[in-house]
Design an enzyme around this catalytic site. Structure first.
Site, short mmCIF file in Angstrom:
data_model
loop_
_atom_site.label_atom_id
_atom_site.label_comp_id
_atom_site.label_asym_id
_atom_site.label_seq_id
_atom_site.Cartn_x
_atom_site.Cartn_y
_atom_site.Cartn_z
N LYS A 1 -9.48 -3.55 11.29
CA LYS A 1 -8.22 -3.14 11.95
C LYS A 1 -8.11 -3.81 13.32
O LYS A 1 -7.02 -4.25 13.72
CB LYS A 1 -8.15 -1.61 12.09
CG LYS A 1 -7.82 -0.89 10.80
CD LYS A 1 -6.39 -1.16 10.36
CE LYS A 1 -6.00 -0.42 9.10
NZ LYS A 1 -4.73 -0.87 8.52
N TYR B 1 -13.95 -0.77 8.44
CA TYR B 1 -12.52 -0.43 8.56
C TYR B 1 -12.05 -0.68 10.00
O TYR B 1 -11.03 -1.34 10.23
CB TYR B 1 -12.35 1.05 8.18
CG TYR B 1 -11.00 1.65 8.44
CD1 TYR B 1 -9.86 1.20 7.79
CD2 TYR B 1 -10.87 2.73 9.32
CE1 TYR B 1 -8.62 1.79 8.02
CE2 TYR B 1 -9.65 3.33 9.56
CZ TYR B 1 -8.53 2.86 8.90
OH TYR B 1 -7.30 3.46 9.12
N ARG C 1 -1.60 0.51 -7.45
CA ARG C 1 -1.42 1.59 -8.41
C ARG C 1 0.02 1.65 -8.89
O ARG C 1 0.93 1.27 -8.15
CB ARG C 1 -1.75 2.93 -7.75
CG ARG C 1 -3.20 3.04 -7.32
CD ARG C 1 -3.53 4.45 -6.96
NE ARG C 1 -3.07 4.79 -5.62
CZ ARG C 1 -3.02 6.02 -5.15
NH1 ARG C 1 -3.35 7.03 -5.92
NH2 ARG C 1 -2.63 6.27 -3.92
N GLN D 1 -1.47 7.48 1.66
CA GLN D 1 -1.08 8.75 2.28
C GLN D 1 0.26 8.66 3.03
O GLN D 1 1.03 9.61 3.07
CB GLN D 1 -2.19 9.19 3.25
CG GLN D 1 -2.03 10.62 3.74
CD GLN D 1 -2.96 10.94 4.90
OE1 GLN D 1 -3.80 10.12 5.30
NE2 GLN D 1 -2.82 12.13 5.45
N LEU D 2 0.54 7.49 3.60
CA LEU D 2 1.76 7.33 4.41
C LEU D 2 3.01 7.01 3.60
O LEU D 2 4.12 7.32 4.01
CB LEU D 2 1.55 6.15 5.37
CG LEU D 2 1.19 6.41 6.81
CD1 LEU D 2 0.60 5.14 7.43
CD2 LEU D 2 2.43 6.81 7.57
N ASP E 1 6.88 -2.35 -7.23
CA ASP E 1 6.23 -3.51 -7.86
C ASP E 1 4.72 -3.43 -7.66
O ASP E 1 4.26 -2.92 -6.64
CB ASP E 1 6.72 -4.81 -7.20
CG ASP E 1 8.17 -5.12 -7.54
OD1 ASP E 1 8.75 -4.39 -8.37
OD2 ASP E 1 8.73 -6.07 -6.97
N GLY F 1 0.81 -1.22 0.00
CA GLY F 1 0.00 0.00 0.00
C GLY F 1 0.84 1.26 0.00
O GLY F 1 0.45 2.29 0.57
C1 AKB Z 1 -9.79 7.52 8.50
O1 AKB Z 1 -10.27 8.64 8.65
O2 AKB Z 1 -10.45 6.53 8.16
C2 AKB Z 1 -8.33 7.33 8.80
C3 AKB Z 1 -8.11 6.90 10.21
C4 AKB Z 1 -8.37 7.83 11.32
O3 AKB Z 1 -7.70 5.79 10.43
N1 AKB Z 1 -7.62 8.56 8.54
#
Ligand code: AKB
Length: 318
Positions: free
Chosen positions: A142, A138, A33, A11-12, A46, A7
């Site tokens: 996580k 998400y 991408r 952003q990171l 890659d 990834g």
């Molecule tokens: C999001 O907003 O989903 C992320 C996060 C806080 O993990 N930036």
């Protein structure tokens, strides 16, 4: 050290690659991408889809990295629009990366978790070991990823470690997060002179400037394992209200206009997150300290963004 990133186009990735190269590491960046403009030539890049287990294993076996940073993820707001994709990338993808690390005997994996693992009604500030009731796919994936890291540590001896990141801010266009309003105050404040935030003015979540986030990703894996009392740590920096960020940007950009038109879906996600994180464990175990507060970030970030925008850099690919 040879380091593999998943990834890396998110952003990171760009800032982490810069920091790792500066330390003399060999970096192999992977993403769905193609390489972003700024990345071409700086490192090997890659194509890798983390949802494809065989491809992940082949890639990890071929590269034989000393450390993997697993950054690939679908963030909170986009995940609610595409939950199946979020499950595939965040859940199956994390499983695939852990399995590949186990099979290829990778010594260390760094996992990037998030404040999204929490749900509503938590103490303020919020420590790590409270009941996790995430409201998003998400956050749920996580939280499961964190538990899998723990499992691979004790079951297979993989040195898996990670941090729960606050919302991150840097000179890049984020992709599908609920915390993105904070970054867009800077970006649209600069390029448009105005920004209509998708949250209430009194919204308060933990935020962090990218140089601190990158430093955490370098300092945590370097800490002696015997000093670590857990695998995944809260790290914190500052927790301003949205209108306090607006005021900070406005002091630097007089005349900029901010309005607040909450989007119900993203506001509900933001309201379910902690207002501030308790990062005492990271401070005690591996010496974590943030350097940037809101004002220091504003002073550092706006000139950088102005330079990049002036040079015509596509921040979406930065
Ligand atoms: C999001 O907003 O989903 C992320 C996060 C806080 O993990 N930036």
């Amino acid at each position: 050290m040879r380091i593999l990133l998943t990834g890396a186009g998110g952003q990171l990735g760009g800032d982490l690659i810069t920091a790792l190269l500066a330390q003399g590491h060999e970096v192999i960046a992977t993403d769905l991408r193609p390489a972003a403009a700024g990345q071409n030539g700086r490192t090997r890049w890659d194509a890798l889809d983390v949802t494809r287990g065989d491809d992940v294993l082949t890639c990890v076996e071929r590269i034989a990295p000393d450390r993997v940073y697993h950054l690939a993820a679908i963030l909170s707001a986009r995940g609610e629009q595409q939950p199946q994709l979020a499950y595939a990338v965040n859940q199956t993808g994390t499983w695939n990366v852990l399995e590949a690390c186990r099979q290829a005997r990778v010594p260390q994996l760094v996992f990037t978790s998030s404040i999204a693992v929490y749900g509503p009604g938590l103490p303020d500030p919020t420590p790590e070991d409270v009941a996790l009731h995430p409201t998003t796919i998400y956050g749920a994936t996580k939280a499961a990823g964190e538990m899998l890291c723990d499992y691979y540590c004790h079951r297979w001896g993989l040195d898996a470690r990670g941090v729960r990141f606050p919302g991150l801010i840097n000179a890049a266009v984020p992709g599908g997060g609920s915390s993105d309003y904070a970054l867009f105050m800077y970006l649209d404040g600069l390029r448009r002179g105005a920004y209509d935030a998708f949250c209430r003015a009194d919204t308060r979540i933990p935020l962090m400037y990218m140089p601190d986030a990158v430093r955490a990703l370098i300092e945590l894996p370097a800490a002696p394992r015997q000093h670590l009392g857990r695998s995944v740590y809260n790290i914190a920096a500052f927790s301003p209200r949205a209108d306090e960020i607006a005021a900070s940007v406005a002091r630097a950009l007089p005349g900029v206009q901010f309005t607040f038109t909450p989007d119900p879906a993203r506001q509900a996600i933001l309201d379910s997150w902690p207002r501030a994180l308790d990062d005492a464990r990271a401070r005690a175990d591996w010496g974590w300290r943030h350097e940037f507060d809101l004002e220091a970030m504003t002073a550092d970030l706006l000139p950088q963004m102005r330079t990049l925008l002036g040079a015509g850099v596509d921040l979406a690919g930065h």
